[in-house]
Motif scaffolding. Structure first.
Motif, short mmCIF file in Angstrom:
data_model
loop_
_atom_site.label_atom_id
_atom_site.label_comp_id
_atom_site.label_asym_id
_atom_site.label_seq_id
_atom_site.Cartn_x
_atom_site.Cartn_y
_atom_site.Cartn_z
N GLY A 61 -16.22 -2.55 -5.40
CA GLY A 61 -16.47 -1.14 -5.12
C GLY A 61 -15.39 -0.49 -4.28
N ARG A 62 -14.17 -1.07 -4.32
CA ARG A 62 -13.06 -0.51 -3.55
C ARG A 62 -11.98 0.01 -4.50
NH1 ARG A 62 -14.84 -4.67 0.41
NH2 ARG A 62 -13.84 -6.35 -0.74
N VAL A 63 -11.11 0.86 -3.95
CA VAL A 63 -10.06 1.49 -4.75
C VAL A 63 -8.83 0.61 -4.74
CG1 VAL A 63 -8.73 3.58 -5.17
CG2 VAL A 63 -10.95 3.73 -4.00
N LEU A 64 -8.44 0.11 -5.88
CA LEU A 64 -7.18 -0.62 -6.00
C LEU A 64 -6.01 0.34 -6.14
CD1 LEU A 64 -8.26 -3.47 -8.45
CD2 LEU A 64 -8.02 -3.60 -5.97
N ALA A 65 -6.18 1.35 -6.98
CA ALA A 65 -5.11 2.32 -7.22
C ALA A 65 -5.73 3.63 -7.66
CB ALA A 65 -4.14 1.81 -8.28
N SER A 66 -5.01 4.71 -7.41
CA SER A 66 -5.43 6.02 -7.89
C SER A 66 -4.39 6.51 -8.90
CB SER A 66 -5.56 7.01 -6.73
OG SER A 66 -4.39 7.01 -5.93
N ILE A 67 -4.87 7.25 -9.88
CA ILE A 67 -3.97 7.85 -10.87
C ILE A 67 -3.56 9.22 -10.34
CG2 ILE A 67 -3.66 8.56 -13.27
CD1 ILE A 67 -5.97 6.72 -14.02
N ARG A 94 0.85 -1.20 0.00
CA ARG A 94 0.00 0.00 0.00
C ARG A 94 0.88 1.25 0.00
NH1 ARG A 94 -3.14 1.09 4.77
NH2 ARG A 94 -4.42 2.45 3.45
N GLY A 95 0.44 2.23 -0.76
CA GLY A 95 1.16 3.50 -0.79
C GLY A 95 2.24 3.56 -1.84
N THR A 96 2.66 2.43 -2.38
CA THR A 96 3.70 2.43 -3.41
C THR A 96 3.23 3.18 -4.64
OG1 THR A 96 4.50 0.28 -2.62
CG2 THR A 96 5.16 0.95 -4.84
N HIS A 97 4.12 3.98 -5.20
CA HIS A 97 3.85 4.68 -6.46
C HIS A 97 4.50 3.89 -7.60
CE1 HIS A 97 2.76 7.80 -3.68
NE2 HIS A 97 2.46 8.65 -4.64
N VAL A 98 3.75 3.69 -8.67
CA VAL A 98 4.26 2.99 -9.84
C VAL A 98 4.16 3.93 -11.03
CG1 VAL A 98 4.02 0.98 -11.34
CG2 VAL A 98 3.51 0.76 -8.89
N ARG A 99 5.31 4.22 -11.62
CA ARG A 99 5.33 5.11 -12.78
C ARG A 99 5.66 4.34 -14.04
NH1 ARG A 99 9.50 10.03 -14.04
NH2 ARG A 99 10.67 8.27 -14.88
N LEU A 100 4.76 4.46 -15.03
CA LEU A 100 4.96 3.88 -16.35
C LEU A 100 5.36 5.00 -17.30
CD1 LEU A 100 1.66 1.77 -16.47
CD2 LEU A 100 3.88 1.05 -15.57
N THR A 101 6.45 4.81 -18.03
CA THR A 101 6.93 5.85 -18.95
C THR A 101 7.09 5.28 -20.35
OG1 THR A 101 8.14 6.97 -17.17
CG2 THR A 101 8.77 7.52 -19.42
N ASP A 102 6.52 5.99 -21.32
CA ASP A 102 6.65 5.63 -22.73
C ASP A 102 8.00 6.17 -23.21
OD1 ASP A 102 6.43 5.17 -25.42
OD2 ASP A 102 4.52 6.20 -25.68
N VAL A 103 9.00 5.33 -23.26
CA VAL A 103 10.37 5.78 -23.46
C VAL A 103 10.57 6.41 -24.83
CG1 VAL A 103 12.79 5.07 -23.51
CG2 VAL A 103 11.23 4.03 -21.86
N GLN A 104 10.12 5.73 -25.89
CA GLN A 104 10.39 6.20 -27.25
C GLN A 104 9.16 6.73 -27.97
OE1 GLN A 104 12.37 3.02 -29.37
NE2 GLN A 104 13.97 2.82 -27.82
N GLY A 105 7.99 6.58 -27.38
CA GLY A 105 6.80 7.18 -27.97
C GLY A 105 5.83 6.20 -28.61
N GLN A 163 -11.13 1.56 3.11
CA GLN A 163 -10.59 1.72 4.45
C GLN A 163 -11.27 0.76 5.43
OE1 GLN A 163 -8.06 3.68 5.13
NE2 GLN A 163 -7.98 3.24 7.32
N ALA A 164 -12.59 0.61 5.33
CA ALA A 164 -13.31 -0.29 6.23
C ALA A 164 -12.82 -1.72 6.09
CB ALA A 164 -14.82 -0.19 5.96
N ASP A 165 -12.60 -2.16 4.86
CA ASP A 165 -12.15 -3.53 4.63
C ASP A 165 -10.73 -3.73 5.15
OD1 ASP A 165 -12.55 -6.19 3.17
OD2 ASP A 165 -10.69 -5.46 2.29
N LEU A 166 -9.84 -2.79 4.86
CA LEU A 166 -8.45 -2.93 5.31
C LEU A 166 -8.36 -2.89 6.83
CD1 LEU A 166 -6.67 -0.62 2.70
CD2 LEU A 166 -6.70 -3.13 2.74
N THR A 167 -9.17 -2.04 7.44
CA THR A 167 -9.17 -1.96 8.91
C THR A 167 -9.64 -3.28 9.53
OG1 THR A 167 -9.54 0.43 8.85
CG2 THR A 167 -10.06 -0.71 10.90
N ALA A 168 -10.71 -3.83 8.98
CA ALA A 168 -11.24 -5.09 9.50
C ALA A 168 -10.24 -6.23 9.37
CB ALA A 168 -12.54 -5.44 8.77
N ARG A 169 -9.39 -6.16 8.38
CA ARG A 169 -8.40 -7.21 8.15
C ARG A 169 -7.07 -6.93 8.83
NH1 ARG A 169 -10.30 -10.53 4.18
NH2 ARG A 169 -12.15 -9.72 3.11
N GLY A 170 -6.98 -5.79 9.54
CA GLY A 170 -5.77 -5.47 10.26
C GLY A 170 -4.65 -4.99 9.37
#
Length: 281
Positions: free
Chosen positions: A122-128, A68-79, A272-279
């Motif tokens: 209905g939960r957030v896997l990742a945000s852009i 959780r919290g990790t940022h993943v950056r995808l870059t189009d190197v050559q276009g 948040q509710a699901d993650l909290t319930a699962r510790g």
């Protein structure tokens, strides 16, 4: 100079180690180990926080499991990269990206910074959290073996024009997932727009160096297939894709993104509710 022989165990070992040494600095598309030694991290990122660094060849794939919290950056190197992406809950991979709900719940088919990738629960896997490309597609998925066989002559994963579904199948297998676990994907860097008559218009890329940054809101598994978009009218084109991941913090309820829309807020609350319930939270 004595030629290296592979006829003995010692000779084979010497030959293999020589190849590794020759490859350092010369192979353009490969993972960097350790990640912190990646030569050109983003200026805003402390190299010590890098947990994954890789350049994926055109027609290649990768997979990464991040906290959780990790940022993943995808870059189009050559276009001319096209990153087809699937996302799963790492701790429960049967919960996965639902592109239809992602589009429907947020009332938006053109996803960019500020939008969320939602699961079938209905939960957030990742945000852009970053987008300098503006060229995405949440409608047409990735290519199939049958279509690439017909169009290019070979859609196999090991062939010169691999289909995205075949690459996804290889990536999924690394995590004990099969073809039945491959839902529709979202793609980045090769855009599609719908015209006033309801027809798709392929926009292509925004140019080399553009990037998409995702933030993991749950323990996350990403599968990435870098292959031509199914609506690309050209002959098969696929260039390298850079994939970097670094540690960070998930979205908090004080973050403006949490309350940006009623729909997004509900998804964050569910998460948040699901993650909290699962510790986990």
């Amino acid at each position: 100079m004595t030629a290296t022989t592979t006829g003995t165990t010692a000779g084979a070992r010497e030959h293999a180690r020589a190849q590794e040494a020759d490859a350092v600095g010369t192979v353009a598309t490969m993972p960097t180990r350790p990640a912190r030694s990646f030569p050109t991290p983003p200026s805003e990122v402390d190299p010590a926080t890098l947990v994954h660094a890789e350049v994926v060849a055109g027609g290649g794939y990768t997979h990464l499991a991040v906290a959780r919290g990790t940022h993943v950056r995808l870059t189009d190197v050559q276009g001319d990269a096209c990153a087809h992406v699937l996302a799963y809950r790492l701790d429960r991979p049967w919960e996965r990206l639902n592109v239809a709900d992602t589009v429907k719940v947020q009332w938006q088919v053109y996803l960019t910074a500020g939008h969320l990738l939602l699961s079938d629960q209905g939960r957030v896997l990742a945000s852009i959290v970053g987008d300098t490309s503006g060229r995405q597609d949440a409608l047409y998925g990735t290519t199939t073996r049958a279509r690439n066989d017909e169009r290019y002559g070979d859609g196999s994963a090991q062939g010169p024009t691999p289909a995205g579904r075949e690459l996804f199948a290889l990536a999924a297998a690394k995590h004990d997932l099969g073809r039945r676990d491959l839902p529709p994907s979202i793609s980045f860097f090769q855009g599609v727009r719908i015209d006033t008559d309801g027809r798709p218009v392929f926009e292509g890329c925004a140019g080399p160096g553009t990037a998409i940054t995702l933030r993991a809101e749950v323990p996350l598994l990403l599968l990435v297939a870098n292959t031509a978009h199914p609506l690309d009218p050209r002959e098969y084109v696929s260039t390298p894709l850079e994939v970097l991941a670094w540690t960070g913090q998930p979205t908090k309820d004080t973050d403006p993104l949490w309350d940006a829309t009623p729909e997004g807020r509900r998804a964050f609350v569910n998460t948040q509710a699901d993650l909290t319930a699962r510790g986990i939270a």
